[in-house]
Design a protein around this motif. Structure first.
Motif, PDB file in Angstrom:
ATOM      1  N   ILE A   2     121.571  -3.581  37.498  1.00 52.49           N
ATOM      2  CA  ILE A   2     120.723  -4.769  37.426  1.00 52.49           C
ATOM      3  C   ILE A   2     119.347  -4.372  36.890  1.00 52.49           C
ATOM      4  N   GLU A   3     118.725  -5.268  36.159  1.00 52.47           N
ATOM      5  CA  GLU A   3     117.432  -4.988  35.545  1.00 52.47           C
ATOM      6  C   GLU A   3     116.354  -5.854  36.194  1.00 52.47           C
ATOM      7  N   ILE A   4     115.187  -5.274  36.425  1.00 49.32           N
ATOM      8  CA  ILE A   4     114.035  -5.986  36.980  1.00 49.32           C
ATOM      9  C   ILE A   4     112.896  -5.872  35.991  1.00 49.32           C
ATOM     10  N   HIS A   5     112.397  -7.007  35.562  1.00 41.15           N
ATOM     11  CA  HIS A   5     111.238  -7.034  34.669  1.00 41.15           C
ATOM     12  C   HIS A   5     110.058  -7.567  35.463  1.00 41.15           C
ATOM     13  N   CYS A 118     111.254 -16.534  53.278  1.00 41.55           N
ATOM     14  CA  CYS A 118     112.410 -15.647  53.292  1.00 41.55           C
ATOM     15  C   CYS A 118     112.219 -14.546  52.258  1.00 41.55           C
ATOM     16  N   ALA A 119     113.004 -13.495  52.410  1.00 47.13           N
ATOM     17  CA  ALA A 119     113.066 -12.402  51.439  1.00 47.13           C
ATOM     18  C   ALA A 119     114.494 -12.321  50.935  1.00 47.13           C
ATOM     19  N   TYR A 120     114.653 -11.702  49.776  1.00 42.73           N
ATOM     20  CA  TYR A 120     115.969 -11.522  49.161  1.00 42.73           C
ATOM     21  C   TYR A 120     116.208 -10.019  48.987  1.00 42.73           C
ATOM     22  N   TYR A 121     117.237  -9.524  49.673  1.00 41.07           N
ATOM     23  CA  TYR A 121     117.538  -8.094  49.696  1.00 41.07           C
ATOM     24  C   TYR A 121     118.865  -7.833  48.993  1.00 41.07           C
ATOM     25  N   LEU A 122     118.845  -6.971  47.979  1.00 37.17           N
ATOM     26  CA  LEU A 122     120.049  -6.593  47.251  1.00 37.17           C
ATOM     27  C   LEU A 122     120.461  -5.191  47.691  1.00 37.17           C
ATOM     28  N   PRO A 123     121.415  -5.084  48.617  1.00 36.49           N
ATOM     29  CA  PRO A 123     121.733  -3.771  49.180  1.00 36.49           C
ATOM     30  C   PRO A 123     122.293  -2.796  48.160  1.00 36.49           C
ATOM     31  N   ASP A 124     123.030  -3.275  47.164  1.00 36.78           N
ATOM     32  CA  ASP A 124     123.616  -2.362  46.185  1.00 36.78           C
ATOM     33  C   ASP A 124     122.570  -1.810  45.215  1.00 36.78           C
ATOM     34  N   ALA A 125     121.437  -2.480  45.109  1.00 37.00           N
ATOM     35  CA  ALA A 125     120.343  -2.004  44.261  1.00 37.00           C
ATOM     36  C   ALA A 125     119.208  -1.400  45.065  1.00 37.00           C
ATOM     37  N   LEU A 126     119.253  -1.567  46.400  1.00 39.27           N
ATOM     38  CA  LEU A 126     118.194  -1.083  47.292  1.00 39.27           C
ATOM     39  C   LEU A 126     116.828  -1.632  46.887  1.00 39.27           C
ATOM     40  N   VAL A 127     116.780  -2.949  46.653  1.00 40.00           N
ATOM     41  CA  VAL A 127     115.528  -3.625  46.362  1.00 40.00           C
ATOM     42  C   VAL A 127     115.430  -4.875  47.231  1.00 40.00           C
ATOM     43  N   ALA A 128     114.217  -5.233  47.590  1.00 40.01           N
ATOM     44  CA  ALA A 128     113.963  -6.449  48.354  1.00 40.01           C
ATOM     45  C   ALA A 128     112.757  -7.153  47.759  1.00 40.01           C
ATOM     46  N   PHE A 129     112.916  -8.443  47.504  1.00 39.51           N
ATOM     47  CA  PHE A 129     111.822  -9.268  47.012  1.00 39.51           C
ATOM     48  C   PHE A 129     111.243  -9.991  48.225  1.00 39.51           C
ATOM     49  N   VAL A 130     110.045  -9.581  48.622  1.00 42.07           N
ATOM     50  CA  VAL A 130     109.516  -9.949  49.935  1.00 42.07           C
ATOM     51  C   VAL A 130     108.376 -10.953  49.873  1.00 42.07           C
ATOM     52  N   MET A 165     113.131  -0.413  47.805  1.00 41.93           N
ATOM     53  CA  MET A 165     111.881  -0.691  47.104  1.00 41.93           C
ATOM     54  C   MET A 165     111.470  -2.130  47.382  1.00 41.93           C
ATOM     55  N   LEU A 166     110.252  -2.297  47.869  1.00 40.40           N
ATOM     56  CA  LEU A 166     109.732  -3.613  48.238  1.00 40.40           C
ATOM     57  C   LEU A 166     108.937  -4.186  47.066  1.00 40.40           C
ATOM     58  N   TYR A 167     109.434  -5.283  46.521  1.00 38.50           N
ATOM     59  CA  TYR A 167     108.744  -5.976  45.434  1.00 38.50           C
ATOM     60  C   TYR A 167     107.916  -7.103  46.048  1.00 38.50           C
ATOM     61  N   CYS A 168     106.663  -6.806  46.324  1.00 36.18           N
ATOM     62  CA  CYS A 168     105.750  -7.803  46.886  1.00 36.18           C
ATOM     63  C   CYS A 168     105.013  -8.501  45.754  1.00 36.18           C
ATOM     64  N   ALA A 169     104.422  -9.639  46.049  1.00 33.38           N
ATOM     65  CA  ALA A 169     104.054 -10.584  45.004  1.00 33.38           C
ATOM     66  C   ALA A 169     102.618 -10.488  44.513  1.00 33.38           C
TER      67      ALA A 169
END
Length: 256
Positions: A2-5, A118-130, A165-169
């Motif tokens: 998965i790609e994150i921009h 809420c937060a969105y956590y993708l366990p297979d990518a080990l990322v969370a959008f918090v 990895m926590l992707y905070c805003a």
């Protein structure tokens, strides 16, 4: 993979586009600036198919209607905040799972900044959008929630794998570091982290995302269960009380 921009928008927000190359689906994580999201998606050659909102504040959901009008995307929002969010197609709450292509995103209740955050956590990518629940070395202001609610929310984040990895805003890290060092002045790991943050910002580099395992050692709001911080910050007569310590830290940061 998965790609994150990630890209800056507004005064201090970060925008995130989450793209699955296999399905060609792309999700906006919040929508602070519709024009910038559409521009960034066009630069990448990605078609926006979903919006995942973390909470209702305009610098997180204000671009929903404009992006949906252009793309016809589907909007997902937390159940507790959905009444204040434009164009919601689907509501989610703690324990729900949503998909981007074949990628699972687990919904985590992180209420406190707003009641329904809420937060969105993708366990297979080990990322969370918090969103604004937790920041590098900080946490969101407690606009709508209570200390017990917010501490329970942060405890859910603390329970994720340390490699997450926590992707905070927002780019608040330098300011957060100044308070963190005031709150926890003897923390050597924190002192090293703060030095690295200063170097990043001086070079114009982002400090987001942040690795959870480091935040667990340095972020005072995630360490309200630490005996040393409790001794420093918990009200007299409440040793061992993480909620009281968190409340004291949050109040101190509000006036710092």
């Amino acid at each position: 993979m998965i790609e994150i921009h990630q890209f800056p928008c507004l005064s201090d927000n970060y925008g995130f586009l989450l793209h699955d190359p296999e399905s060609q689906e792309t999700a906006c994580i919040d929508t602070p600036d519709a024009d910038e999201y559409l521009r960034q998606a066009a630069i990448k050659g990605w078609q926006i198919t979903q919006i995942w909102n973390t909470h209702w504040h305009p610098d997180h959901a204000g671009g929903n209607a404009a992006i949906k009008a252009v793309t016809g995307c589907r909007i997902t929002a937390p159940e507790g905040d959905a009444a204040k969010i434009d164009g919601v197609d689907r509501t989610v709450r703690q324990g729900d799972v949503i998909m981007l292509g074949d990628w699972d995103a687990h919904v985590i209740d992180v209420g406190g900044h707003t009641l329904g955050h809420c937060a969105y956590y993708l366990p297979d990518a080990l990322v969370a959008f918090v969103g604004d629940s937790v920041f590098a070395l900080g946490c969101g202001r407690m606009f709508e929630g209570t200390p017990p609610q917010f501490w329970a929310s942060l405890s859910r984040i603390k329970a994720l794998p340390g490699e997450t990895m926590l992707y905070c805003a927002h780019e608040y890290t330098a300011s957060n570091a100044r308070f963190a060092r005031h709150a926890d002045p003897d923390n050597a790991e924190l002192a090293d982290y703060a030095t690295q943050i200063d170097r990043c910002r001086a070079a114009g580099l982002p400090t987001v995302p942040a690795k959870l395992e480091r935040e667990l050692l340095t972020n005072p709001f995630l360490r309200a269960d630490d005996p040393g911080l409790q001794a420093r910050w918990a009200p007299d007569g409440h040793p061992g009380d993480a909620v009281a310590t968190f409340a004291a830290l949050r109040a101190a940061k509000d006036s710092f």
